[in-house]
Motif scaffolding. Structure first.
Motif, PDB file in Angstrom:
ATOM      1  N   ASP A   1       0.851  -1.194   0.000  1.00  0.00           N
ATOM      2  CA  ASP A   1       0.000   0.000   0.000  1.00  0.00           C
ATOM      3  C   ASP A   1       0.887   1.243   0.000  1.00  0.00           C
TER       4      ASP A   1
ATOM      5  N   GLY B   1       0.289   4.348  -0.645  1.00  0.00           N
ATOM      6  CA  GLY B   1      -0.276   5.547  -0.035  1.00  0.00           C
ATOM      7  C   GLY B   1      -0.065   5.556   1.468  1.00  0.00           C
ATOM      8  N   LYS B   2      -0.289   4.393   2.078  1.00  0.00           N
ATOM      9  CA  LYS B   2      -0.158   4.278   3.528  1.00  0.00           C
ATOM     10  C   LYS B   2       1.318   4.388   3.939  1.00  0.00           C
TER      11      LYS B   2
ATOM     12  N   ARG C   1       3.580   5.941   2.423  1.00  0.00           N
ATOM     13  CA  ARG C   1       3.992   7.333   2.284  1.00  0.00           C
ATOM     14  C   ARG C   1       3.659   8.143   3.536  1.00  0.00           C
ATOM     15  N   GLU C   2       2.455   7.896   4.066  1.00  0.00           N
ATOM     16  CA  GLU C   2       2.041   8.562   5.300  1.00  0.00           C
ATOM     17  C   GLU C   2       3.003   8.254   6.435  1.00  0.00           C
ATOM     18  N   THR C   3       3.358   6.946   6.537  1.00  0.00           N
ATOM     19  CA  THR C   3       4.223   6.495   7.625  1.00  0.00           C
ATOM     20  C   THR C   3       5.575   7.196   7.610  1.00  0.00           C
TER      21      THR C   3
ATOM     22  N   ARG D   1       6.319  10.168   6.521  1.00  0.00           N
ATOM     23  CA  ARG D   1       6.293  11.596   6.842  1.00  0.00           C
ATOM     24  C   ARG D   1       6.984  11.802   8.166  1.00  0.00           C
TER      25      ARG D   1
ATOM     26  N   GLU E   1       5.047   9.252  -5.699  1.00  0.00           N
ATOM     27  CA  GLU E   1       4.421   7.973  -6.022  1.00  0.00           C
ATOM     28  C   GLU E   1       4.454   7.767  -7.508  1.00  0.00           C
TER      29      GLU E   1
END
Lengths: 278, 316
Positions: free
Chosen positions: B239, B241-242, B244-246, B248, B258
């Motif tokens: 995943d 997207g997820k 990428r959040e992590t 940050r 991405e």
């Protein structure tokens, strides 16, 4: 004393022996001139000129013998004019850079190439003289062995200086040109007047005054005179004309050729010192 | 400039018929190093090398090679250097041995010494069995080796190599690099020009990148690459997207992009130290990772960075 020019000379001679076609062509060509042009022309000329009797007491020379000196001169001229072409190849194949970037003085390049061209002329001249004897050329009439030896040295001296002059000239042109075709064109343009406005094949006595004057300045005329003096003596009759050479005449001709070669040396030296090849 | 500089070039300029090939460059080469001029064809590399080896007259600037001024003492410079030209500069009809002999005689090396060096060098470049072969019958790699042997014959202080591996196959190139390193180990300074980035990268102690007649940047290969400070980590996850959040808030991460083939994460410091933490963090968030890739900047990236163009594009 710097002997590096011998290195260039050594390489040129290796090339000479190794390019088989070039080697055989250069050895065969003068022989063919003698065999075909010489024999054909002499049968005609001898017929024409037999009508003119030589003055009493003057030794008469047949046409084949007369023109043999001319063929020696012509061969030397052609070989020498083409001699610089190896520099053009060196330049085009990048080999010139190896020499120019080395500590060897640049004059040695042109001297090495020129001396090897001179050697080639000596070899050719020897072949013509030997082959001429087989065909019936009567050089050195009534000469003693010592006189013959002196005459051969004399002929080589004339051929040597003359070829050196034209080889240096050819080297100068080659360094200034970009392509072998250019050199070919210039040589063709030069050989015709040099060869025909001379005493190589016929006497200049019957030339129109302008051609006669020009032929006096032609180095080839002086080479032919020198060869005839050493090969046939100082007083003979050929192709309807009487030839007499004094020692002063011959020394004058030699001095003229030395002067010509000297001028060509300085021209070539200037060209080589300024040449930029990358 | 220190006493350890074997080549000193200051303010060198060269103009051909109104075309400026070299626009005021300055650089030094230290004794014993391998120094590369890297740049596209037509950048001014060959012009510079031709001035350094005294084949082109100096127009403007000062150039000293092995302690001698090229304009004042070209003869002394010529005695101190060896050259391997860009194309094969070999007489096709001379044998390998004759090629060496000719060169040694051009430099007036005494006969016995000359013969000994020829034997030694032909053994080093493994051309001993070919000594009586004419050069036209040699393979491309053999021709190059012969020219290197020839360039070394005079025991030069500096060996100039102009595009030494141009036109050689990959294996032969690697062998050439080995030879060049071997020569360098014996104390010979090497000045080489190349438009192959990996060649400059693999061989050189220092590189100057040259473009359009100017030196754009100089330094060790590592320093040049590190100045970009842009290691990139490529990450493929379950995943993106997820993940990428992590990521940050990780200090060293400068940016994340991405793409259909995963995340490309630009790192501001040395990527190899940062990579384990990135992986731990994504795994810790329960996201599976299918592939990880770390890309260090190449000389190509350096070239692009400084010129805005790809070196490969300009060489054709």
């Amino acid at each position: 004393m710097a002997w590096e020019f011998l290195t260039v000379y050594w390489r040129e001679m290796i090339r000479f022996v190794r390019f088989r076609t070039q080697l055989f062509a250069s050895l065969l060509q003068p022989a063919l001139w003698m065999a075909f042009f010489g024999v054909a022309m002499s049968s005609n000329f001898n017929r024409f000129t037999s009508a003119i009797p030589p003055p009493p007491g003057v030794f008469s020379v047949d046409y084949l013998t007369f023109m043999a000196a001319g063929v020696i001169a012509m061969t030397t001229l052609f070989t020498s004019l083409f001699g610089g072409i190896s520099l053009l190849f060196d330049k085009n194949w990048g080999l010139m850079r190896e020499m120019l970037a080395s500590p060897m003085p640049r004059t040695h390049i042109m001297m090495g190439v020129s001396l090897s061209g001179m050697t080639k002329s000596f070899i050719q001249v020897s072949i013509i003289m030997a082959f001429g004897l087989l065909l019936g050329v009567r050089f050195f009439p009534g000469f003693s062995p010592v006189q013959i030896a002196v005459s051969v040295i004399g002929i080589y001296a004339f051929v040597g200086v003359f070829s050196l002059g034209f080889l240096l000239f050819s080297s100068t042109i080659s360094m200034r040109l970009e392509t072998p075709e250019g050199l070919q064109g210039i040589i063709t343009l030069l050989t015709l007047p040099i060869f025909f406005v001379s005493n190589a094949l016929y006497p200049i006595q019957a030339f129109p005054p302008i051609l006669q004057a020009l032929s006096i300045y032609n180095p080839l005329t002086h080479l032919v005179s020198g060869i005839r003096y050493f090969a046939l003596g100082s007083d003979f009759f050929a192709v309807g004309a009487r030839y007499t050479y004094t020692t002063a005449d011959v020394l004058g001709s030699f001095a003229y050729l030395v002067a010509f070669a000297t001028v060509m040396y300085f021209l070539a030296r200037r060209t080589f010192q300024r040449a930029v090849v990358t | 400039m220190g006493g350890d500089d074997i080549i000193e070039v200051r303010g060198l300029e060269h103009v051909f018929d109104g075309f400026t090939a070299v626009r005021g460059i300055s650089f030094t080469v230290r004794k014993g190093e391998i120094f590369s001029f890297l740049g596209p064809n037509g950048a001014g590399k060959s012009t510079t090398i031709n001035i350094l080896i005294t084949l082109l007259p100096l127009q403007k600037g000062t150039v000293r090679v092995a302690g001698h001024d090229v304009a004042q003492e070209p003869g002394r410079v010529r005695e101190s250097i060896g050259i391997v030209f860009q194309e094969d500069v070999l007489d096709r009809d001379l044998t390998v041995w004759e090629t060496m002999e000719f060169h040694g005689r051009l430099y007036s090396i005494p006969r016995d010494e000359r013969r000994r060096r020829i034997d030694d060098l032909l053994r080093v470049v493994e051309l001993d069995p070919k000594r009586n072969e004419r050069t036209k019958n040699l393979s491309g790699g053999m021709k190059r080796r012969l020219q290197i042997a020839r360039g070394l014959m005079t025991r030069p202080k500096v060996l100039f190599l102009d595009e030494p591996t141009q036109g050689l196959d990959p294996q032969t190139r690697m062998r050439m690099w080995e030879y060049i390193r071997q020569v360098n180990k014996t104390g010979t300074t090497i000045f080489l020009t190349t438009h192959y980035m990996e060649e400059a990268d693999m061989l050189s102690d220092r590189i100057s990148i040259i473009d359009d007649g100017r030196i754009i940047v100089s330094g060790t290969p590592d320093a040049l690459k590190n100045t970009l400070g842009e290691d990139v980590v490529y990450l493929e996850t379950e995943d993106d997207g997820k993940a990428r959040e992590t990521l940050r808030g990780v200090e060293e991460v400068r940016s994340i992009k991405e793409s259909p083939r995963g995340l490309s994460i630009t790192i501001s410091t040395d990527g190899s130290h940062c990579l384990p933490r990135i992986v731990e963090r994504v795994r810790g968030a329960g996201i599976g990772i299918s592939s990880v890739n770390l890309k260090k900047p190449t000389m190509d990236d350096v070239f692009v960075h400084y010129t805005g163009r790809e070196l490969r594009d300009t060489t054709g």
